[in-house]
Design an enzyme around this catalytic site. Structure first.
Site, PDB file in Angstrom:
ATOM      1  N   LYS A 265       0.842  -1.198   0.000  1.00  0.00           N
ATOM      2  CA  LYS A 265       0.000   0.000   0.000  1.00  0.00           C
ATOM      3  C   LYS A 265       0.874   1.243   0.000  1.00  0.00           C
ATOM      4  CE  LYS A 265      -4.469   0.618   2.172  1.00  0.00           C
ATOM      5  NZ  LYS A 265      -5.179   0.629   3.443  1.00  0.00           N
TER       6      LYS A 265
ATOM      7  N   SER B 253     -10.281   8.874   6.301  1.00  0.00           N
ATOM      8  CA  SER B 253      -8.934   9.200   5.827  1.00  0.00           C
ATOM      9  C   SER B 253      -8.903   9.285   4.301  1.00  0.00           C
ATOM     10  CB  SER B 253      -7.919   8.153   6.313  1.00  0.00           C
ATOM     11  OG  SER B 253      -7.754   8.239   7.703  1.00  0.00           O
TER      12      SER B 253
END
Length: 148
Positions: A44, A130
């Site tokens: 990620k 987020s």
């Protein structure tokens, strides 16, 4: 002497939001210690570095002796065992969050003996995530009202 109640609040915190702060502050009376644990995932790509995220979290909770910040890779339940935490703290914004978290919580309890504690986020923060903050930041928008 009673066992110290330790919770791990895991996440990417890329970045920390007011929703995260809300959950942690409301969980303080429930636990002796809360470890805010930044999970690192090599596959990620984060928008903020691990150091930046740790710094923002530490700053947000500098006045809370019961809150510490750590990072880990691998399974959250393994980090809990290593940290002697009996609980995983999770914030829920909606039923979609619950449906996602429920299966994970049941597996963690069954396989690792770590219980999950869910807190529903306060209504004024339920729209914050987020990913929304990252999208605003990516387009040079002002996200200061969504983060500490």
């Amino acid at each position: 002497m009673a066992t110290k109640k330790i919770a791990v609040f895991p996440g990417s915190f890329d970045p920390i939001t007011l929703g995260h702060v809300d959950i942690i502050k409301r969980a303080l009376p429930l636990f002796d210690e809360i470890i805010v644990a930044i999970g690192t995932n090599a596959s990620k790509k984060s928008m903020w570095t691990l150091e930046e995220r740790k710094e923002k979290l530490s700053k947000a909770f500098s006045d809370q002796a019961k809150v510490s910040v750590a990072d880990y890779s691998g399974l959250t339940a393994n980090f809990c065992k290593k940290s002697k935490a009996q609980y995983i703290l999770r914030g829920l914004r909606n039923t979609t969050d619950f449906a996602y978290e429920q299966t994970i919580a049941q597996a963690n309890e069954k396989v690792n003996g770590v219980d999950s504690v869910f807190l529903i986020c306060s209504p004024e923060f339920s729209h914050i995530s987020s990913s929304i903050v990252r999208d605003i930041a990516r387009h040079d928008g002002d996200y200061s009202s969504l983060t500490p």
